[in-house]
Design a protein around this motif. Structure first.
Motif, PDB file in Angstrom:
ATOM      1  N   GLY A 106       0.895  -1.252   0.071  1.00  0.00           N
ATOM      2  CA  GLY A 106      -0.094   0.016   0.016  1.00  0.00           C
ATOM      3  C   GLY A 106       0.619   1.412   0.104  1.00  0.00           C
ATOM      4  N   THR A 107       2.156   0.946   0.032  1.00  0.00           N
ATOM      5  CA  THR A 107       2.966   2.412   0.030  1.00  0.00           C
ATOM      6  C   THR A 107       3.828   2.416  -1.270  1.00  0.00           C
ATOM      7  N   SER A 108       4.569   3.595  -1.498  1.00  0.00           N
ATOM      8  CA  SER A 108       5.209   3.730  -2.960  1.00  0.00           C
ATOM      9  C   SER A 108       6.168   4.865  -2.540  1.00  0.00           C
ATOM     10  N   MET A 109       7.041   4.951  -3.530  1.00  0.00           N
ATOM     11  CA  MET A 109       7.806   6.154  -3.597  1.00  0.00           C
ATOM     12  C   MET A 109       7.000   7.431  -3.881  1.00  0.00           C
ATOM     13  N   ILE A 110       7.632   8.555  -3.460  1.00  0.00           N
ATOM     14  CA  ILE A 110       6.867   9.903  -3.721  1.00  0.00           C
ATOM     15  C   ILE A 110       7.775  10.875  -4.363  1.00  0.00           C
ATOM     16  N   ALA A 111       7.260  11.976  -5.008  1.00  0.00           N
ATOM     17  CA  ALA A 111       7.767  12.935  -5.625  1.00  0.00           C
ATOM     18  C   ALA A 111       7.602  14.234  -4.643  1.00  0.00           C
ATOM     19  N   THR A 112       8.264  14.925  -3.882  1.00  0.00           N
ATOM     20  CA  THR A 112       8.254  16.105  -3.043  1.00  0.00           C
ATOM     21  C   THR A 112       8.329  17.429  -3.796  1.00  0.00           C
ATOM     22  N   ASP A 113       9.119  17.177  -4.967  1.00  0.00           N
ATOM     23  CA  ASP A 113       9.327  18.583  -5.902  1.00  0.00           C
ATOM     24  C   ASP A 113       8.490  18.330  -6.863  1.00  0.00           C
ATOM     25  N   VAL A 114       7.739  19.332  -7.364  1.00  0.00           N
ATOM     26  CA  VAL A 114       6.986  19.197  -8.771  1.00  0.00           C
ATOM     27  C   VAL A 114       7.655  18.797  -9.964  1.00  0.00           C
ATOM     28  N   THR A 115       8.868  19.065 -10.003  1.00  0.00           N
ATOM     29  CA  THR A 115       9.886  18.806 -11.369  1.00  0.00           C
ATOM     30  C   THR A 115      10.553  17.702 -11.091  1.00  0.00           C
ATOM     31  N   SER A 116      10.588  16.734  -9.972  1.00  0.00           N
ATOM     32  CA  SER A 116      11.108  15.526  -9.820  1.00  0.00           C
ATOM     33  C   SER A 116      10.597  14.218 -10.620  1.00  0.00           C
ATOM     34  N   PRO A 117       9.430  14.176 -10.967  1.00  0.00           N
ATOM     35  CA  PRO A 117       8.957  13.290 -11.949  1.00  0.00           C
ATOM     36  C   PRO A 117       9.632  13.415 -13.082  1.00  0.00           C
ATOM     37  N   PHE A 118      10.143  14.657 -13.565  1.00  0.00           N
ATOM     38  CA  PHE A 118      10.695  14.558 -14.817  1.00  0.00           C
ATOM     39  C   PHE A 118      12.211  14.575 -14.873  1.00  0.00           C
ATOM     40  N   PHE A 119      12.696  15.382 -13.685  1.00  0.00           N
ATOM     41  CA  PHE A 119      14.239  15.608 -13.822  1.00  0.00           C
ATOM     42  C   PHE A 119      14.817  14.418 -13.263  1.00  0.00           C
ATOM     43  N   ALA A 120      14.270  13.361 -12.272  1.00  0.00           N
ATOM     44  CA  ALA A 120      14.805  12.290 -11.656  1.00  0.00           C
ATOM     45  C   ALA A 120      15.215  11.360 -12.806  1.00  0.00           C
ATOM     46  N   PRO A 121      14.261  10.883 -13.700  1.00  0.00           N
ATOM     47  CA  PRO A 121      14.625  10.064 -14.694  1.00  0.00           C
ATOM     48  C   PRO A 121      15.488  10.611 -15.612  1.00  0.00           C
TER      49      PRO A 121
ATOM     50  N   SER B  27      15.660  11.669  -3.830  1.00  0.00           N
ATOM     51  CA  SER B  27      16.708  11.253  -2.646  1.00  0.00           C
ATOM     52  C   SER B  27      17.226  10.021  -3.131  1.00  0.00           C
ATOM     53  N   TYR B  28      16.378   9.266  -3.476  1.00  0.00           N
ATOM     54  CA  TYR B  28      16.573   7.766  -3.726  1.00  0.00           C
ATOM     55  C   TYR B  28      17.621   7.528  -4.963  1.00  0.00           C
ATOM     56  N   LEU B  29      17.591   8.515  -5.845  1.00  0.00           N
ATOM     57  CA  LEU B  29      18.454   8.579  -7.106  1.00  0.00           C
ATOM     58  C   LEU B  29      19.720   9.107  -6.549  1.00  0.00           C
ATOM     59  N   ASN B  30      19.780   9.883  -5.865  1.00  0.00           N
ATOM     60  CA  ASN B  30      21.200  10.576  -5.295  1.00  0.00           C
ATOM     61  C   ASN B  30      21.900   9.596  -4.585  1.00  0.00           C
ATOM     62  N   PHE B  31      21.120   8.755  -3.621  1.00  0.00           N
ATOM     63  CA  PHE B  31      21.655   7.862  -2.703  1.00  0.00           C
ATOM     64  C   PHE B  31      22.151   6.863  -3.485  1.00  0.00           C
ATOM     65  N   VAL B  32      21.446   6.328  -4.394  1.00  0.00           N
ATOM     66  CA  VAL B  32      22.076   5.058  -5.142  1.00  0.00           C
ATOM     67  C   VAL B  32      23.175   5.515  -6.184  1.00  0.00           C
ATOM     68  N   LEU B  33      23.090   6.634  -6.909  1.00  0.00           N
ATOM     69  CA  LEU B  33      24.300   7.061  -7.746  1.00  0.00           C
ATOM     70  C   LEU B  33      25.577   7.122  -6.919  1.00  0.00           C
ATOM     71  N   LYS B  34      25.324   7.689  -5.841  1.00  0.00           N
ATOM     72  CA  LYS B  34      26.447   7.718  -4.949  1.00  0.00           C
ATOM     73  C   LYS B  34      27.174   6.478  -4.501  1.00  0.00           C
ATOM     74  N   LEU B  35      26.538   5.388  -4.213  1.00  0.00           N
ATOM     75  CA  LEU B  35      26.861   4.119  -4.277  1.00  0.00           C
ATOM     76  C   LEU B  35      27.519   3.229  -5.176  1.00  0.00           C
ATOM     77  N   PHE B  36      26.889   3.813  -6.335  1.00  0.00           N
ATOM     78  CA  PHE B  36      27.238   3.314  -7.540  1.00  0.00           C
ATOM     79  C   PHE B  36      28.698   3.434  -7.803  1.00  0.00           C
ATOM     80  N   PHE B  37      29.005   5.052  -7.869  1.00  0.00           N
ATOM     81  CA  PHE B  37      30.124   5.676  -8.100  1.00  0.00           C
ATOM     82  C   PHE B  37      30.987   5.091  -7.097  1.00  0.00           C
ATOM     83  N   ALA B  38      30.872   4.942  -5.651  1.00  0.00           N
ATOM     84  CA  ALA B  38      31.693   4.508  -4.795  1.00  0.00           C
ATOM     85  C   ALA B  38      32.127   3.117  -5.262  1.00  0.00           C
ATOM     86  N   PHE B  39      31.364   2.296  -5.245  1.00  0.00           N
ATOM     87  CA  PHE B  39      31.562   0.638  -5.520  1.00  0.00           C
ATOM     88  C   PHE B  39      32.372   0.777  -6.947  1.00  0.00           C
ATOM     89  N   GLY B  40      32.019   1.539  -7.993  1.00  0.00           N
ATOM     90  CA  GLY B  40      32.808   1.433  -9.197  1.00  0.00           C
ATOM     91  C   GLY B  40      34.150   1.730  -9.154  1.00  0.00           C
TER      92      GLY B  40
END
Length: 272
Positions: free
Chosen positions: A63-78, A160-173
């Protein structure tokens, strides 16, 4: 009469200008490749984000899902994800252009070693990203989603999720490049396998310190980064020992050949 006082300076400036023109040309090729990949992938930007967020969404309460707290997030995150993915996918081309720029200044024996190092660097970088996605993410997201209070619903912001995973991707890479860095230290003569092995205790401590700085503040993600760092360091030492032994054997063979040639020449002179 022609003034020749400035001709040496002009001769020195000409190679510099040609190198800068070549560098600009190669940068334009890299930008073009990244742009083409981006345009080809942008149509699937939302699907890419869905795939990237799967390790977290699979663990969210029903019943829960990810959310967009910024108006532009649904476009700029992808959009941001597609751009970063385009750069990651263009990495072989980027390294090839770097290789083409520096190769003319290398000796033949350096070129023989540089090509496998470049290929290994690309493979290890992708291996680090794959390790983070398929091994690290399920564990740390499972930990984070299970330790929260019962009356708090986990609904992570997509940016926030995108920034988090990209940071880990870069770190592990980057971390998965440790064997290459270790091998370069040995190859250039900065250190030796035995010297690096003697510093193993300091390296282990340093791995956990970096794991603490590059990952979220929990022991699971820190260990998942620190332990592979240490193992990759050991792999680099092992590769360095093989490289040193190979170089020693080649030097011995070269010395034997030179010795045999010298003896043969001396025998020929003696007969004459």
């Amino acid at each position: 009469m022609t003034d020749t006082n400035h001709l040496p300076d002009q001769d020195q400036e000409q190679p510099l200008i040609s190198h800068l023109l070549e560098l600009r040309q190669r940068l334009m090729r890299v930008l073009l490749v990244v742009l083409l990949i981006f345009l080809a992938m942008f149509y699937f930007a939302n699907d890419l984000y869905t795939y990237l967020s799967a390790p977290l969404t699979a663990l969210l309460p029903e019943g829960t899902s990810m959310i967009a707290t910024d108006v532009t997030s649904p476009f700029f995150a992808p959009f941001k994800l597609t751009l970063v993915a385009s750069i990651f996918l263009a990495m072989p081309v980027i390294l090839h252009q770097i290789w083409g720029f520096i190769a003319p200044g290398l000796y033949q024996n350096e070129k023989r070693l540089a090509v496998p190092l470049l290929v290994s660097s690309v493979f290890l970088f992708y291996a680090g990203i794959a390790f983070a996605y398929y091994v690290v993410f399920p564990l740390i997201f499972g930990f984070f989603t299970s330790v929260g209070p019962e009356n708090v619903d986990v609904m992570t912001d997509i940016s926030s999720y995108l920034n988090f995973v990209l940071k880990l991707f870069f770190a592990f890479g980057i971390v998965f490049e440790i064997p290459i860095a270790t091998l370069l230290l040995i190859w250039t003569g900065v250190s030796t396998p035995n010297s690096l092995a003697e510093k193993r205790a300091y390296v282990v401590v340093g791995c956990f310190v970096l794991g603490m700085l590059l990952t979220p503040p929990d022991i699971i993600s820190q260990s998942l980064l620190a332990v592979p760092m240490w193992l990759l360091f050991e792999l680099g030492i092992l590769m360095g020992r093989i490289l040193v032994k190979k170089n020693k054997d080649e030097d011995d063979d070269e010395f034997d050949e030179e010795f045999e040639d010298a003896m043969h020449e001396e025998e020929t002179n003696h007969r004459d």
